[in-house]
Structure formats: structure tokens, C-alpha cells
Design an enzyme around this catalytic site. Sequence first.
Site, mmCIF file in Angstrom:
data_model
loop_
_atom_site.group_PDB
_atom_site.id
_atom_site.type_symbol
_atom_site.label_atom_id
_atom_site.label_comp_id
_atom_site.label_asym_id
_atom_site.label_seq_id
_atom_site.Cartn_x
_atom_site.Cartn_y
_atom_site.Cartn_z
ATOM 1 N N ASN A 88 0.818 -1.210 0.000
ATOM 2 C CA ASN A 88 0.000 0.000 0.000
ATOM 3 C C ASN A 88 0.852 1.261 0.000
ATOM 4 O O ASN A 88 1.962 1.295 0.524
ATOM 5 C CB ASN A 88 -0.989 -0.002 1.175
ATOM 6 C CG ASN A 88 -0.347 -0.157 2.541
ATOM 7 O OD1 ASN A 88 0.597 -0.921 2.718
ATOM 8 N ND2 ASN A 88 -0.862 0.564 3.519
ATOM 9 N N LEU A 89 0.296 2.294 -0.614
ATOM 10 C CA LEU A 89 0.953 3.595 -0.734
ATOM 11 C C LEU A 89 -0.058 4.681 -0.403
ATOM 12 O O LEU A 89 -1.170 4.683 -0.933
ATOM 13 C CB LEU A 89 1.471 3.791 -2.162
ATOM 14 C CG LEU A 89 1.954 5.196 -2.548
ATOM 15 C CD1 LEU A 89 3.196 5.578 -1.753
ATOM 16 C CD2 LEU A 89 2.228 5.279 -4.047
ATOM 17 N N GLU A 103 -3.096 -4.885 -3.127
ATOM 18 C CA GLU A 103 -3.486 -5.761 -4.225
ATOM 19 C C GLU A 103 -3.371 -5.041 -5.567
ATOM 20 O O GLU A 103 -2.930 -5.632 -6.560
ATOM 21 C CB GLU A 103 -4.929 -6.261 -4.017
ATOM 22 C CG GLU A 103 -5.101 -7.142 -2.793
ATOM 23 C CD GLU A 103 -5.489 -6.364 -1.538
ATOM 24 O OE1 GLU A 103 -6.190 -6.934 -0.694
ATOM 25 O OE2 GLU A 103 -5.073 -5.186 -1.403
ATOM 26 N N CYS A 128 -10.251 -5.524 0.926
ATOM 27 C CA CYS A 128 -11.405 -4.646 1.118
ATOM 28 C C CYS A 128 -12.307 -4.732 -0.112
ATOM 29 O O CYS A 128 -11.945 -5.303 -1.144
ATOM 30 C CB CYS A 128 -10.950 -3.212 1.364
ATOM 31 S SG CYS A 128 -10.202 -2.424 -0.091
#
EC number: 3.5.4.5
Length: 296
Positions: A88-89, A103, A128
Site C-alpha cells: 500500500n501507498l 493488491e 477490502c
Amino acid sequence: MQDRFVRRINELPKALADELLPMLGEQFCGHLDAQQVKQLCAVSAMDSHELGLALLPIAAALAKPPVSNFYVGAIAVGSGGDFYMGANLELQGEALFHSVHAEQSAISHAWLSGETQISDIIVNASPCGHCRQFMNELVQGQAIRIHLPGQDTAPLSHYLPYAFGPADLNVTAPLLSKQQTELVLESDDPLLIEALDHAGLSYAPYSQCHAAVVLETEDGASFCGRYAENAAFNPSMLPMQMALSALVRHNRSFSDIKRAVLLESSQGKISLVGATMDALHAVAVVELEHLVVDPV
């Protein structure tokens, strides 16, 4: 070994850590080819999916989450067995819609590397709804197997039943399908040519806004992002976010950026220039070069 992996590698079984260590050199950006995966499986006495779960701390080390401080790592498994890590960023101080989910990062890593199908997603936290919808856009998305620590493996159809996807909007060539849109540009600037090539490979069946971003760093390296639309619209991945994710995976700093190019089709129903400038100006003091080109 890169500093970001020092603490994480100690979370791995010793035999696996010892074999993996030489692979984590300065050029490592989260890709393990199928032969390396087999090698690590043999040493660790794990199958490939057990190995993927064991390697999630390494994938999570690629994350940059200044808002949540929640490190998510994911691995997309290509049809030939290659591992593509992502994480994640988040952009410091910026709206959350600029965020890239792990993802998405892993899938974009695979796509930029030429993969045309993903068989499995391995991730350290349950996907999510945004990511489930993003995965549903892929070739045979409903069949992708999801692997989570401590849970049984299940296809995406288990996590996203009664899904709305590309077929509902009459799109027959989903994300990762081999397809190309011919765009016209006369230039001898390598960065613009690279942007043109990636824009042609972008996925924009709903708006026809075929687009790409290329970032050039001070040492002359380039990092690309393509537009990846989604049938649900909001989970679409913007090319600037994809390019920034690639840059971070390669262990570069935003301050290294010296040029940024957005190239998009003149026939798009929308433009990405506003959103692209917002993201760029949040991380770098660089003016966006914006080109609008015609399709053939």
C-alpha cells in the site's frame, strides 16, 4: 540487502531467510521469477502458496503508509508461477482517494511486467471491497484464488458474490487481456515515446481515455503507470498512482523525480490531468508535461 528488509527478514524461518538474503540486493523491487520461487520452496520445504504467505513480511516492507501506519503486503502470482509483490501507498497530507492498495500495487506490477493472467493473490489482510472489485476486472477474475494467513483458500467469487463486472457493460476483453490502442505522436524524446507506448497498452474501455504517466528520476531511470479502469468506476487505478507505486517499489524517493509526463488520448470522454497534477504536486516540485494525442 536494502535497509527496508533488515527487520522483516528476521520474521522468516531461518532456512528461507538465508536463501532469500542474496536475492534482496539493491535492484530488488518485489519480483521473484518462477525458478527462484521453486528454489525457495525446495529450501523451505513449502509449497508455493505457503511460501507466498511466509514472504508477506517482505512484501509489506515495500509499503509507504504515512497516514494509516498500516503495512499491507500482497503477492500476485502470474500464470507461469512468478511472484509479483506489491504494497500500500498513501500520500502524506492528501485525500485518501490517492491511495494505492496492496493488491492494486501487486497486480499493476504484474501487468507492467507483461503478465496476461493472475492465478492467485496472497495478502496479509482480507481484501477490502475496493480491491475485490478491482480484482474482478481481471481476466477470469472470479476464479482468482485468495490466500490469507490462517484462513482457507477461496476464489474471489466467495469474497464477491453476485459481482458486477466488465461483462455487465459489454466489455469482452478485461484487464490484462492482450490489447493495444494505436496513438500518434511525432517525437524523438525517449520519455514521450515511452509514455506513448504505455498509453497504448492502457485499459480504458469505459471512457476511452487511454493514458499513461512516466516519471524520470535524476539518474535517468523511468517509472511508468498506465490507466486501468474498472466497471464500478471508483476502483479505477490512475496512471500517476501506478507510476508512484512502481517508483516506491524500486526504493526511490519522490524527491528523485525530475520529469513527469502524462499522455492521454484526445478521444477520451474525460481527462486525467487534474487528478494527475494533484498527486504529482503532493510529492514533488515538478511541473507536469501534458500531451494529448490522436488515435490512429
